[in-house]
Design a protein around this motif. Sequence first.
Motif, PDB file in Angstrom:
ATOM      1  N   GLY A 248       5.168  73.131  95.474  1.00  0.00           N
ATOM      2  CA  GLY A 248       5.829  73.379  94.225  1.00  0.00           C
ATOM      3  C   GLY A 248       5.093  72.934  92.868  1.00  0.00           C
ATOM      4  N   HIS A 249       5.653  73.335  91.933  1.00  0.00           N
ATOM      5  CA  HIS A 249       4.971  72.782  90.507  1.00  0.00           C
ATOM      6  C   HIS A 249       5.151  71.619  90.264  1.00  0.00           C
ATOM      7  N   PHE A 250       4.214  70.918  89.511  1.00  0.00           N
ATOM      8  CA  PHE A 250       4.381  69.523  89.533  1.00  0.00           C
ATOM      9  C   PHE A 250       5.334  69.025  88.394  1.00  0.00           C
ATOM     10  N   SER A 251       5.953  69.824  87.773  1.00  0.00           N
ATOM     11  CA  SER A 251       7.098  69.333  86.727  1.00  0.00           C
ATOM     12  C   SER A 251       8.278  69.155  87.713  1.00  0.00           C
ATOM     13  N   THR A 252       8.236  69.563  88.915  1.00  0.00           N
ATOM     14  CA  THR A 252       9.568  69.217  89.668  1.00  0.00           C
ATOM     15  C   THR A 252       9.312  67.911  90.386  1.00  0.00           C
ATOM     16  N   LYS A 253       8.319  67.263  90.326  1.00  0.00           N
ATOM     17  CA  LYS A 253       7.926  66.063  91.076  1.00  0.00           C
ATOM     18  C   LYS A 253       7.824  64.972  90.284  1.00  0.00           C
ATOM     19  N   GLY A 254       7.644  63.644  90.964  1.00  0.00           N
ATOM     20  CA  GLY A 254       7.663  62.443  90.428  1.00  0.00           C
ATOM     21  C   GLY A 254       6.401  62.031  90.281  1.00  0.00           C
ATOM     22  N   HIS A 255       5.987  60.599  89.944  1.00  0.00           N
ATOM     23  CA  HIS A 255       4.831  59.891  90.151  1.00  0.00           C
ATOM     24  C   HIS A 255       4.485  59.452  91.204  1.00  0.00           C
ATOM     25  N   ALA A 256       3.165  59.494  91.559  1.00  0.00           N
ATOM     26  CA  ALA A 256       2.630  58.856  92.977  1.00  0.00           C
ATOM     27  C   ALA A 256       2.827  57.299  92.942  1.00  0.00           C
ATOM     28  N   ILE A 257       1.983  56.572  91.622  1.00  0.00           N
ATOM     29  CA  ILE A 257       2.286  55.412  91.537  1.00  0.00           C
ATOM     30  C   ILE A 257       2.637  55.108  90.211  1.00  0.00           C
ATOM     31  N   ALA A 258       3.776  54.355  89.870  1.00  0.00           N
ATOM     32  CA  ALA A 258       4.351  54.172  88.372  1.00  0.00           C
ATOM     33  C   ALA A 258       4.215  52.709  88.129  1.00  0.00           C
ATOM     34  N   ILE A 259       3.589  51.999  87.311  1.00  0.00           N
ATOM     35  CA  ILE A 259       3.523  50.609  87.140  1.00  0.00           C
ATOM     36  C   ILE A 259       3.910  50.340  85.509  1.00  0.00           C
ATOM     37  N   PHE A 260       4.980  49.519  85.262  1.00  0.00           N
ATOM     38  CA  PHE A 260       5.534  49.155  84.158  1.00  0.00           C
ATOM     39  C   PHE A 260       5.358  47.709  83.953  1.00  0.00           C
ATOM     40  N   ASN A 261       5.304  47.543  82.414  1.00  0.00           N
ATOM     41  CA  ASN A 261       5.519  45.933  82.245  1.00  0.00           C
ATOM     42  C   ASN A 261       4.786  44.762  83.030  1.00  0.00           C
TER      43      ASN A 261
ATOM     44  N   LYS B  28       1.008  54.980 103.888  1.00  0.00           N
ATOM     45  CA  LYS B  28       0.816  56.611 103.717  1.00  0.00           C
ATOM     46  C   LYS B  28       2.345  56.805 103.161  1.00  0.00           C
ATOM     47  N   ILE B  29       2.372  57.437 102.205  1.00  0.00           N
ATOM     48  CA  ILE B  29       3.701  57.898 101.664  1.00  0.00           C
ATOM     49  C   ILE B  29       3.974  59.317 101.795  1.00  0.00           C
ATOM     50  N   GLU B  30       4.831  60.032 102.703  1.00  0.00           N
ATOM     51  CA  GLU B  30       5.061  61.259 102.503  1.00  0.00           C
ATOM     52  C   GLU B  30       6.391  61.370 101.564  1.00  0.00           C
ATOM     53  N   GLN B  31       6.018  61.938 100.357  1.00  0.00           N
ATOM     54  CA  GLN B  31       6.770  61.561  99.144  1.00  0.00           C
ATOM     55  C   GLN B  31       7.942  62.655  99.050  1.00  0.00           C
ATOM     56  N   GLY B  32       9.222  61.875  98.766  1.00  0.00           N
ATOM     57  CA  GLY B  32      10.376  62.968  98.391  1.00  0.00           C
ATOM     58  C   GLY B  32      10.333  63.229  96.725  1.00  0.00           C
ATOM     59  N   THR B  33      11.013  62.094  96.131  1.00  0.00           N
ATOM     60  CA  THR B  33      10.917  62.253  94.517  1.00  0.00           C
ATOM     61  C   THR B  33       9.891  61.456  94.046  1.00  0.00           C
ATOM     62  N   ALA B  34       9.501  60.185  94.424  1.00  0.00           N
ATOM     63  CA  ALA B  34       8.375  59.646  94.044  1.00  0.00           C
ATOM     64  C   ALA B  34       7.976  58.760  94.977  1.00  0.00           C
ATOM     65  N   GLY B  35       6.518  58.157  94.766  1.00  0.00           N
ATOM     66  CA  GLY B  35       5.964  57.297  95.722  1.00  0.00           C
ATOM     67  C   GLY B  35       6.120  55.828  95.438  1.00  0.00           C
ATOM     68  N   ILE B  36       5.530  55.340  94.584  1.00  0.00           N
ATOM     69  CA  ILE B  36       5.592  53.744  94.346  1.00  0.00           C
ATOM     70  C   ILE B  36       5.912  53.230  93.154  1.00  0.00           C
ATOM     71  N   GLN B  37       7.009  52.515  92.748  1.00  0.00           N
ATOM     72  CA  GLN B  37       7.407  52.103  91.418  1.00  0.00           C
ATOM     73  C   GLN B  37       7.699  50.676  91.346  1.00  0.00           C
ATOM     74  N   ILE B  38       6.785  49.984  90.151  1.00  0.00           N
ATOM     75  CA  ILE B  38       6.742  48.590  90.294  1.00  0.00           C
ATOM     76  C   ILE B  38       7.059  48.292  88.706  1.00  0.00           C
ATOM     77  N   SER B  39       7.826  47.180  88.525  1.00  0.00           N
ATOM     78  CA  SER B  39       8.050  46.827  87.073  1.00  0.00           C
ATOM     79  C   SER B  39       8.089  45.301  87.107  1.00  0.00           C
ATOM     80  N   ASN B  40       7.590  44.515  86.013  1.00  0.00           N
ATOM     81  CA  ASN B  40       7.753  43.211  85.783  1.00  0.00           C
ATOM     82  C   ASN B  40       6.916  42.390  87.112  1.00  0.00           C
ATOM     83  N   GLY B  41       5.674  43.222  87.275  1.00  0.00           N
ATOM     84  CA  GLY B  41       4.938  42.608  88.316  1.00  0.00           C
ATOM     85  C   GLY B  41       3.499  41.829  87.847  1.00  0.00           C
TER      86      GLY B  41
END
Length: 432
Positions: free
Chosen positions: A149-162, A121-134
């Motif tokens: 607040g508005h979603f434009s002021t928030k980050g992604h819950a789960i972001a996966i790159f490359n 469980k992540i009580e989110q600040g800026t974003a939740g989980i960020q993974i790259s090159n996995g």
Amino acid sequence: MCIALFALPFQAFAHNHHEEAPIPSQKPHIKTGEKSALQKLIDATEPGGTLVLEKRSYRGSISISKPITIKGVEGTRIASLKTALTITNTENVVIENVVLQAEDVGIVATDINKLTLKNIKIEQGTAGIQISNGTDITFDNIAISGQDGHFSTKGHAIAIFNSANFQATGCDISSVMDGFYIEHVDNISLTENRITDGRYAVHMMYSDNVTLEHNDVKANMTGFMIMVANHVSIMNNMVEKNNSLNSLGVYTYDVEKVDFSNNALNENTVAMSIENTRKMVIKNNSFSANGTVIQAKRSGTLSIQDNEFYGNILSVRTDNEGVTLHHNYYDDYTGKDYDGDGIGDTHYIATNSFGQWMVRKPVYQYFIESPSVVTLNMMDTEVIDSNSLVIIDDQPIVMKKTMNTNFSMNGWQFIGSIVVLLVMIIVRRKLI
């Protein structure tokens, strides 16, 4: 002189107070960057070992750069003013049963092979989980909630790159910018996730071999946004109430080979917006109470078959020839079935002028079934031969499949009741 005499006692008092004040006890000096208690435990665990955490709060940021399994218990928390957990350049990492509180990002992982996150469980600040090159990344039962607040002021819950081979099951995500933001990832499976109150529930680009199945996507700006992808399977999902201004249930752009089947799309402004999409089949879905069900642009190979449409304003509109309707049920179909084969004897016209106007100006809905609208719809039926962009179903279904199923079940129940009644009558007569 009076002022000077008046001030003397206060000077003496201040001087005596200073002399009698106790000397404060010396506190141990804490060096900047000293490792937290949890980091020391992680460092002391052998590579490939298991660390079991206590029911308590651990404070500070931690990092992992070796194979390890970390298991919490109910009540285990990790709190950080920055990123709570950083994983780099390693493999075979498992994190289970932990609550993370982070002012920045909950988890950041780079260059990781075989990462498993379970019951997190992540009580989110800026974003939740960020993974790259996995590679070989597995999420199971991840809960992430954003701040108000508005979603434009928030980050992604789960972001996966490359990355490659990513699967997420049973995640509960709410009040974020995007539930899943996925870019340049091959072989994706998202199943049984619930995503609400964000911008995009799933935002995916430059990804191949995608499976979205049994997800519940509700009250977002857009449910599934899939762009520049190949081999996409979207099945058995619930996409509903994405109905704010310009909201879309599903959006595809520059996508090839799409199987969209057995989904339910309800109360969306536009259920499906399909643009520059090739070889897409929409089959066995249920569409209800949407503004526009399907709008297709530059997607001439789109096939729409064996679906159910009811309570929608406009069924289909397109700017390209080649879109086909076949064997669908429409609740506004007024044709007859004189031969009783379940297929209407006249074709169904999916596009009508008033429906397109009503989508652009919702206030027009108050004129439905007015004499002028009825006349306009009749005129539409007279010009179909000269308009190649009008979509026609030559074999519309007269009765919904769900109604057939219910009727069949009730029929067997009726027959069973008659048999039981006859048996009871025969038995009673013999007893008499």
